[in-house]
Design an enzyme around this catalytic site. Structure first.
Site, PDB file in Angstrom:
ATOM      1  N   GLU A  36       0.888  -1.166   0.000  1.00 54.76           N
ATOM      2  CA  GLU A  36       0.000   0.000   0.000  1.00 54.76           C
ATOM      3  C   GLU A  36       0.920   1.208   0.000  1.00 54.76           C
ATOM      4  O   GLU A  36       1.547   1.507   1.009  1.00 54.76           O
ATOM      5  CB  GLU A  36      -0.931  -0.034   1.222  1.00 54.76           C
ATOM      6  CG  GLU A  36      -2.130   0.895   1.097  1.00 54.76           C
ATOM      7  CD  GLU A  36      -1.747   2.345   1.352  1.00 54.76           C
ATOM      8  OE1 GLU A  36      -1.535   3.089   0.356  1.00 54.76           O
ATOM      9  OE2 GLU A  36      -1.656   2.722   2.517  1.00 54.76           O
ATOM     10  N   CYS A  58      -2.046   8.919   2.995  1.00 56.86           N
ATOM     11  CA  CYS A  58      -1.836   8.551   1.591  1.00 56.86           C
ATOM     12  C   CYS A  58      -3.052   8.850   0.725  1.00 56.86           C
ATOM     13  O   CYS A  58      -2.955   8.819  -0.500  1.00 56.86           O
ATOM     14  CB  CYS A  58      -1.441   7.082   1.474  1.00 56.86           C
ATOM     15  SG  CYS A  58      -2.528   5.966   2.344  1.00 56.86           S
TER      16      CYS A  58
END
Length: 485
Positions: free
Chosen positions: A259, A293
């Site tokens: 990720e 993010c």
């Protein structure tokens, strides 16, 4: 008023590595000092683990597979429920620990702890219902036969986690691993590792099998030993794309889940409540100083609403408060360290010198405490770092799109593809966004930072591989085994 709270007690964690069920205060002779990100005071000093200590952790995890295999789904679920109860009991202390070590605004830190509890309780429930499937083969050569799969744990998980969600992102690896019966060796982020050591204490208290969970702070060579070791069945990494792809290239044959973040976009279509949208987008770009993010970084408003929305957004930027993260009114706290603070400032300066127009911010608020103003730019070029790279700071760009088709094309013109937000009341545009946006998730009438912990979460392109979210991570951490009779 700002909240004044003492430095978190070491009763919550031990300033030592947790290896094979034991706390080790010895290491390679070097130490990692964890600072309060706003006050600059020392919270803890932890030893860096040696290669021999990493070997002990890996060997113990590998050996613990048998103990985990013998645990029933009910027993694993009960352990997860016990962990959730401890997190609930200590939620105020844990939230303040996250404020101190991560510089996260208090309200957001409390929200993270609430999510942690949900994450663990969801894993406890999934442990009871996670299973294989019946396979339809009763035709041709399979006529009269029965087939089904049962899922088995893949083996030891190497987990490497970032600073920005120092407890919940660890739990997104540990909780599904516990639910399926996989041991975990964890390397937390050096900037904010204390939540992981608090978690290790709780795992010790619930009686999780010895060796099935270890936490080690270490340098790059020792971390790479963890990644490369053939006894590790899967690498689960959350962090930068540069580091993630490097680790994938050296990890060998093991399974990999990455990720890796991105430069998340928002599309603003005509016909939406522009004032309400501006409020949520301003917060989505700047909460926790943009250090997530899926923080909103690129904003594309269609031509018919661009001017009005831009002005409303600038107004909302003016209402944001920066400062002490323990103050409930603060949304923009300190950047995690001086290096990132200086990088963000340099990227903004570079954009302005290159012709971008500064609409808000664009300067430090408090250089000593690494606080940078909520910044909004326009008239940027595609190759400017504030546009094409991941800022991971309180910086966003707003640009005009000719129409909805053009907005989709601009969102897709990126090496990243994690999540995108689409503000529209046109259902045809909802469907089009789902069909055409090259991202892992599309959030309608909200920012890309929206996440519920049970949903499949991950990206495409440079944003990574695989999916987190409890059931989906459990699938990544297990393998189906077929039987036919």
């Amino acid at each position: 008023m700002p909240t004044t709270t003492a430095v978190p007690s070491t009763m919550l964690f031990k300033p030592a590595n947790f290896i094979n069920g034991n706390w080790s205060y010895e290491g390679d002779g070097t130490f990692n000092t964890v600072l309060d990100k706003y006050h600059g005071t020392e919270l803890a000093r932890l030893p860096h683990a040696t290669e021999e200590q990493m070997e002990e952790a890996i060997a113990a995890a590998y050996a613990s597979r048998e103990a985990l295999r013998k645990m029933s789904a009910g027993e694993r679920s009960e352990k997860l429920e016990a962990l959730a109860a401890l997190i609930t009991e200590r939620q105020d202390e844990l939230a303040m620990l996250i404020v101190r070590e991560g510089g996260k605004p208090l309200g957001y830190a409390k929200g993270e702890i609430a999510r942690c509890i949900t994450t663990v309780r969801t894993a406890a429930a999934e442990a009871l219902r996670f299973t294989g499937e019946s396979v339809a083969i009763d035709y041709g050569p399979g006529a009269g036969k029965t087939a089904f799969t049962k899922r088995f744990p893949i083996g030891t998980i190497a987990a490497i986690t970032p600073f920005n969600f120092p407890l919940n992102l660890v739990l997104h690896k540990l909780a599904p691993a516990m639910a399926v019966g996989c041991p975990v060796v964890l390397k937390p982020a050096p900037q904010a590792p204390l939540s992981s050591f608090a978690l290790a204490r709780m795992m010790e208290e619930i009686g999780w099998p010895k060796g099935a969970f270890s936490v080690l702070l270490c340098g790059i060579p020792v971390a790479e030993k963890l990644v490369k070791d053939e006894r590790i069945a899967m690498l689960s990494f959350t962090g930068s794309d540069k580091v993630g792809w490097h680790l994938k290239s050296i990890c060998g044959k093991k399974k990999v889940a990455l990720e890796l973040g991105g430069n998340a976009s928002v599309i603003v279509d005509e016909g939406v409540d522009l004032a309400a949208t501006a409020k949520t987008v301003a917060m989505g770009a700047n909460l926790y100083a943009g250090q997530t993010c899926i923080s909103t970084q690129r904003i594309y408003a269609v031509k018919s609403v661009f001017g009005e929305f831009r002005d409303l957004l600038v107004k909302e930027y003016g209402a944001l408060k920066a400062g002490d993260p323990s103050d409930q009114a603060v949304s923009v706290g300190p950047i995690i360290d001086k290096g990132h603070f200086q990088r963000i400032s340099a990227w903004v300066d570079e954009a302005v010198k290159g012709g971008a127009t500064l609409l808000a911010g664009g300067k430090p608020v408090d250089t000593e405490r690494n606080i940078y103003a909520a910044t909004l730019l326009t008239a940027t070029k595609h190759d400017m770092k504030v546009n094409c790279a991941e800022v991971f700071g309180p910086v966003a760009v707003i640009e005009e799109a000719n129409d909805f088709n053009d907005a989709i094309a601009k969102v897709n013109d990126s090496t990243y593809g994690l999540q995108a937000g689409v503000y529209t009341n046109n259902f045809a545009h909802v469907k089009q966004a789902h069909e055409e946006l090259e991202v892992g998730g599309i959030i309608i009438n909200n920012v890309p930072g929206f996440r519920v912990d049970s949903m499949p979460y991950g990206g495409v392109k440079d944003s990574g591989l695989g999916r987190e979210g409890l059931k989906y991570a459990m699938e990544e951490m297990s393998e189906p085994r077929l039987i036919v009779y």
